[in-house]
Design an enzyme around this catalytic site. Sequence first.
Site, PDB file in Angstrom:
ATOM      1  N   ASP A  49       0.821  -1.205   0.000  1.00 36.90           N
ATOM      2  CA  ASP A  49       0.000   0.000   0.000  1.00 36.90           C
ATOM      3  C   ASP A  49       0.856   1.256   0.000  1.00 36.90           C
ATOM      4  OD1 ASP A  49      -2.748   1.361   0.654  1.00 36.90           O
ATOM      5  OD2 ASP A  49      -1.356   2.161   2.146  1.00 36.90           O
ATOM      6  N   TYR A  54       2.311  10.577  -0.281  1.00 40.10           N
ATOM      7  CA  TYR A  54       3.462  10.229   0.542  1.00 40.10           C
ATOM      8  C   TYR A  54       4.718  10.833  -0.080  1.00 40.10           C
ATOM      9  CZ  TYR A  54       0.328   6.784   2.713  1.00 40.10           C
ATOM     10  OH  TYR A  54      -0.717   6.161   3.362  1.00 40.10           O
ATOM     11  N   GLN A 290      11.939  -6.649  11.030  1.00 40.54           N
ATOM     12  CA  GLN A 290      10.664  -6.190  11.573  1.00 40.54           C
ATOM     13  C   GLN A 290       9.508  -6.938  10.912  1.00 40.54           C
ATOM     14  OE1 GLN A 290      11.346  -2.046  10.531  1.00 40.54           O
ATOM     15  NE2 GLN A 290      11.545  -1.477  12.685  1.00 40.54           N
TER      16      GLN A 290
END
Length: 324
Positions: A49, A54, A290
């Site tokens: 996404d 952004y 992560q």
Amino acid sequence: MKYRRVGNSGIKVSEIGLGSWLTYGTASEQAAADACISTAFDCGINFFDTANAYNRGAGEEAIGAALKPYSRSSYVLSTKVFFPMGDGPNDRGLSRKHIIEQCEASLKRLGVDYIDIYFCHRYDDQSPTEETLRALHDLVTQGKILYAGVSEWSATQITEAAGISKRLNLHPIISNQPIYNMFERYIENEVLKVSGEEGLGQIVFSPLAQGILTGKYKPGVQIPKNSRAANDSVNGVINSYLQENVLNCVQNLESVAQQLGISLAQLSLAWVLRQPGVSSALIGASRPEQIEENVKAVQVELHSDVIEEIETILKQVEGFAPLR
């Protein structure tokens, strides 16, 4: 990895998706985006996404470049339209003009022929909803987008849009993208119910409250130097969570996670995914490890006693409202 349908549509997305807000094209380099997307594919993530807003298109460019080595049919890609992309009066919102022009610009930045899910980033009270929905319908008909969605729309706005689509026989909206985590739960009031009735699946962002629900921030302890909260260019939202009662609550939640033998991030993601109306939870990552940790959340099943314990802990922050 596990996969869920997005609302009543036939498309399936990974329960954990990878987002690019405050990550790619802003706070990390292209090499980090490439490494994270490679790891995401290895972990079974198929949903990515981004948004035109952004970093004014840099997020789309970074995601597009990182996805270039992969078969287009192997992933689901979403982006968004609404926020300003220029200084002109028509360089924002959900008018037909802005939607059509920005879809073309996003396709070029992403380097793809079509967008899987095209989200209206916010509701636009300056543009008729029918105009917005007709523009999205035409993009679907042209094959430039496969599905349309909305982001942070209220239950009333979703109901209005669904009614117009039915009346005009337009392609339906299949998803809403709201914020949803242990501290921000407004969608539980009406949005989840209305979305279920109208066939929309929730693709939620900020399930870890911008990193607060990883346990990296401790009450009375200095903010880690390399964390987002220490970065003045991206820490506005994060700092709104840095309240003593919130951080104390996080400490208690971490104890629950330790008892279950999982990380706080995994507990928090599993809590979000417990909602049947949620199709996917979007994580942000600047390091591959992560992602490897967070995807394990799909294997975590929270029993009723654990959920009750979490609810008791969350009463400490009842009425919490982050600064926006």
